[in-house]
Every structure is written in structure tokens, then in C-alpha cells.
Scaffold this active site. Sequence first.
Site, PDB file in Angstrom:
ATOM      1  CB  ILE A   1      -0.929   0.567   1.305  1.00 49.33           C
ATOM      2  CG1 ILE A   1      -2.572  -1.104   1.341  1.00 49.33           C
ATOM      3  CG2 ILE A   1      -1.755   0.720   1.421  1.00 49.33           C
ATOM      4  CD1 ILE A   1      -3.230  -1.538   1.781  1.00 49.33           C
ATOM      5  N   PRO A   2       1.387   2.201  -1.231  1.00 54.91           N
ATOM      6  CG  PRO A   2       0.519   3.294  -2.959  1.00 54.91           C
ATOM      7  CD  PRO A   2      -0.344   2.198  -2.458  1.00 54.91           C
ATOM      8  CB  CYS A   3       1.924   5.030   3.146  1.00 55.10           C
ATOM      9  SG  CYS A   3       3.356   3.635   3.657  1.00 55.10           S
ATOM     10  CG  HIS A   4       6.380   4.632  -1.967  1.00 55.38           C
ATOM     11  ND1 HIS A   4       6.271   3.324  -1.473  1.00 55.38           N
ATOM     12  CD2 HIS A   4       6.220   4.881  -2.721  1.00 55.38           C
ATOM     13  CE1 HIS A   4       5.531   3.046  -2.312  1.00 55.38           C
ATOM     14  NE2 HIS A   4       5.956   4.001  -3.368  1.00 55.38           N
TER      15      HIS A   4
END
Lengths: 164, 188
Positions: free
Chosen positions: B156-159
Site C-alpha cells: 500500500i504505497p504510503c511512500h
Amino acid sequence: MVSEKVKLPPFQALVDDHWRDVARLARALAGPVDGDDVAQRAWEKAFAAYPNLTSARNLRSWLLTITTRCATDLHRARKPQTPLDDAPPIAVDGPDAADWPDPDLWQAVKDLPERQRVAVTLKYVGDLDHHGVAAALDTTPAASRRLVSDALATLRTKLGVNHD
Amino acid sequence: MTDLERRLSRLTPGGARPPVLPTADVSYALHHTPVGTLLLASAGGRVVASSFGDEETMTNRLAQAISPRVLRQPGALDDVRRQLDEYLTGQRKTFELSVDLVLATPFQRLVLNDLPDHTSYGRTTTYGQVAGEIDRPKAARAVGTALGANPLCIVIPCHRVIGASGALTGYAGGLDAKRFLLNLESKS
């Protein structure tokens, strides 16, 4: 799936912390060949029962108790007609006693009456106190003391060592 | 301890092997990557963790949240590891994995569930924009906290979420890891 009250550690922590102790105890109780099977069975039983444990205390003692019962089950399965108290010395298979670190002692322990042998093994190989030994043998701490004391006396006589 | 007792304590030889156990309720693996070591975990066929957290902390969280039958079983995570490796070498842009945010709070789930839809590979968004997407326009700071607790990092691309000023602001795996991931996506 998880009890609200009991916070059990991840099972991997039990394996990492105690697999060597379980293996040593299983070998001491069931011999060099059957010992590894007993240890494997004990872990499978522990794994199955783990989510339903009602306390996270004394998990090492719990594992060693399961190991003892697996060794006893194996022994009884091989000698189904013999009550535990009157059982003859365990007939371990596998390598000769000469292959073990202390063959004279190993032979003398093997020749002890069953409950003395299990008690002295739990006390010194399993490093359990008398409450832990008693729990594994379904007896009292006082009875555990007697079993261990009698076993030590027999071993001293047989091995010709003094009470130092 | 007497001499006899000492001899008894050394009665059996070593050399045994650890037990072989059935598939656990929660299987996990430690996966070494260019951005650090990730603890990957799956339960019931779904990925439940891809975390920079330490092994003891994470496995205890998994034991409390799902089941105490947590075991290190890397084979169960082979597909996750393969997809992560493909992503980290620029060969993959999206993950084909079933995930379960069982380690997240309800608000974290609200923020994280649709994050892949609010962002896209190679593009960044801001905490404020994510807050707006979930109809909590004043909750940018809470969104930041929820993203910081993402139990499924990278997957889950929180970056891809950064500050309104363009500053990277923070990341569970460290700012160097966040920079690495954003550079990777901008190049590929």
C-alpha cells in the site's frame, strides 16, 4: 480465535527459545532414535493445543510436560500391558550407549524404575524445579523430591560415586 | 550441584533439529531489500504485514490480532517476495495480492484502503489531498499518522504521500527508503 484474557507470545518464540531443551529431554527420555520422534510429536501436540491455553505462564514447563507425556505414550504403546509404576527399564533402541557423552551414566539412568528415571531426567536434563517435575508426573512436589532422591541414591551406588 | 548432578545435566548429546510444523495461522518471513529488512506476513491467503518493524514487536502484534500460532515459514510468502523484488527492480508497477488490514485501526483502514486509488505509480500526492479524498479535509495530520502506521508498506504505497511543501516529511522505513522508492518510480 484469540482469548481476550491471555496474551500468548507467537509460537515461533517458543520454538526458538525451547526446541533444544525439548530435543534434549526427549532424547534422554526415549533414547537417541525415538527421542527425535518424541520431540516432533510433542511440538505437534503443543502447536495444536496452543491457541486454547488459558495461561501464558510457565510455557517451558508446559512444553516439557507434553514431551514427557509423548515419551510415556510411546513407552506404553510398546508395552501396553504394563502399568507405568512397574514398568521394566525402558528399552531404548538406536546407537549403543558408548556413543553418548557419558555412557556409564546413561546406562545407569536407563536401568532406573520408570518414574524415578523420568523424575531425575526432568529435574536435571529439563532443569525443572520439583513443582514442574510434579506437574509432568501428576504427583506432588514432595513425591517428586522422593523420586529424585531415590534415583540419585541408586545412581551413586551403581556408579560408585560419593555424595559430594 | 554435586558432580553426579552436573553429569546428569549433560546426559544427552546435541545435534537435534528444530521441529517441522504445519502451516501456521500466521506465516512470516524476513525479507532483505535495498530499502531495509521487511517483515512479511500472511494469514488465510492474505498479506497482513509488510513492515519495517522489528521481528519481536511485529510477531507479538500478529499473535494478539490474529492467532498466537505465528511461525517463520518463508515458503508461504514466496509470491509476495517475488512481487516485491520485481517492484524494487522496476519490473512491476502494481501488486497482485490480496491484503487484509487486520493490524490497522478503523481510521487507518479508511485512509489506507483506497490509497492505491488515490495515488498512482510515479506520482505523489499530499496528506491534505488524501484527507480530502476521504471527506476529512481538516484531518491531514491524522492522515499522516495513519500512513505512518501502515502495516503494509510498499504494497500500500504510503511512500507516495508527501507534505504540501514537497518535503518528504517521514516514512516508517526512513527518509532514505522513501527517497529510493520515489526515485525508482520516477525512473521506471
